[in-house]
Write an enzyme that holds these catalytic residues in place. Structure first.
Site, mmCIF file in Angstrom:
data_model
loop_
_atom_site.group_PDB
_atom_site.id
_atom_site.type_symbol
_atom_site.label_atom_id
_atom_site.label_comp_id
_atom_site.label_asym_id
_atom_site.label_seq_id
_atom_site.Cartn_x
_atom_site.Cartn_y
_atom_site.Cartn_z
ATOM 1 N N LYS A 153 1.859 5.467 -8.045
ATOM 2 C CA LYS A 153 2.656 4.404 -7.405
ATOM 3 C C LYS A 153 2.458 3.128 -8.218
ATOM 4 C CE LYS A 153 2.469 1.559 -3.199
ATOM 5 N NZ LYS A 153 2.235 1.530 -1.754
HETATM 6 C C1 R5P Z 1 -0.798 -1.352 -1.929
HETATM 7 O O1 R5P Z 1 -1.281 -1.189 -2.944
HETATM 8 C C2 R5P Z 1 -1.306 -0.803 -0.687
HETATM 9 O O2 R5P Z 1 -1.328 0.571 -0.687
HETATM 10 C C3 R5P Z 1 -0.628 -1.370 0.477
HETATM 11 O O3 R5P Z 1 -1.389 -1.666 1.529
HETATM 12 C C4 R5P Z 1 0.753 -0.947 0.754
HETATM 13 O O4 R5P Z 1 1.002 0.361 0.430
HETATM 14 C C5 R5P Z 1 1.699 -1.896 0.119
HETATM 15 O O5 R5P Z 1 3.018 -1.729 0.539
HETATM 16 P P1 R5P Z 1 4.067 -2.890 0.321
HETATM 17 O O6 R5P Z 1 3.634 -3.691 -0.859
HETATM 18 O O7 R5P Z 1 5.363 -2.188 0.092
HETATM 19 O O8 R5P Z 1 4.090 -3.710 1.568
#
Ligand code: R5P
Length: 298
Positions: A203
């Protein structure tokens, strides 16, 4: 004992049809064990080969986050629109119905809160517990260039070893610290390190310049991270571009659950990712669904 009277003769050998070898449509997955490929197919739709993951794991380092104060109220109604849910085991066991049909990507690293150095993470879930929870993958933060870079890479490689033993894939999440550059060169480095060291998917954040080089140089699927809340059209545009430039889908949190209309937003994101709907059209769809869901005339 099985009834063996009057067994039918075998005859349908389809001699004119070559035997098909099952092939995965997930990048880099064809040589993985069947169980691991099966788990990946609960994240990446077999048809499009893409995923819409809903990230709600923020609480593992920042506690109750805007939009996640009550996961039972705000997130559970969205779940049937997510190919996979990214969450902690605490939220999974306490709040998510076990009848869930989506895949689960379990947050498996943690330790420091937002009050401390975030890269100082450790493994936070035993792989036996991940198996007990029947998750589709585990996720680990990898801080390339961070203060505890090596420790975070070691967290990932230990999870990869444990996952290979049980058929559970690992998602390497490329984390960016406050002072770290967010450009294609950095993300190429971070994604490739995760893949080289065994993560079955990665990711990472979208960058306007050169994102296609990040996906091209990574031998496993790259899923685009959502990041900070953007206006809906901008978030849909970012998701569209990422998929056009080689991403195998998105893992979005705040851009969905902090939207004015989270259900409409995740439905629009699905259209962009799985059907390559243009962002302008997806935004129109979002607005229509928003009005419908608010009970107003379309
Ligand atoms: C990011 O690295 C973490 O895993 C998060 O807590 C989360 O997945 C981030 O999601 P978003 O940036 O789309 O709110």
């Amino acid at each position: 004992m099985a009834d063996t009277d009057n067994l039918k003769d075998t005859k349908e050998y389809f001699l004119d049809i070559p035997m098909k070898a099952a092939q995965s449509n997930v990048r880099g997955a064809s040589a993985l064990d069947w169980g691991m490929q099966n788990r990946l197919s609960r994240i990446f739709q077999p048809g499009s080969g893409k995923t819409v993951m809903l990230a709600v794991d923020h609480g593992y380092f920042q506690g109750p986050t805007a939009g996640l104060e009550r996961v039972d109220v705000t997130i559970v109604p969205l779940l049937q629109n997510a190919d996979a849910l990214m969450c902690t085991r605490g939220i999974l066991r306490s709040t998510i119905p076990a009848s869930l049909q989506s895949g689960v990507v379990l947050r498996a690293s943690g330790g420091p809160s937002i009050l401390k150095e975030l890269s100082n993470e450790h493994i936070a879930v035993d792989m036996d517990d991940a198996a007990r929870l029947n998750v589709s993958a585990v996720a680990v933060q990898v801080y390339i260039g961070g203060e505890f870079e090596s420790q975070s890479v070691h967290n990932m490689t230990r999870l990869v070893d444990a996952g290979l033993g049980r058929g559970i894939p690992v998602l390497g999440v490329t984390a960016v610290g406050k002072d770290m550059v967010r450009d294609a060169r950095y993300f190429r480095l971070a994604c490739r390190i995760c893949a080289e060291l065994g993560a079955q998917f990665v990711k990472t954040y979208y960058v306007d310049e050169g994102f296609e080089t990040v996906t091209a140089s990574c031998p496993v699927p790259v899923v685009m991270a959502g990041g900070k809340k953007l206006p809906e059209l901008d978030a849909l545009t970012m998701a569209y571009r990422a998929v056009q430039e080689g991403a195998a889908g998105v893992d979005m949190g705040r851009n969905i659950f902090q939207s004015d209309a989270p259900l409409a937003m995740i439905q629009a994101v699905n259209k962009v990712v799985h059907e390559r709907m243009k962002p302008e059209h997806a935004y129109e769809l979002y607005q229509t669904l928003q009005r419908e869901q608010a009970g107003r005339p379309v």
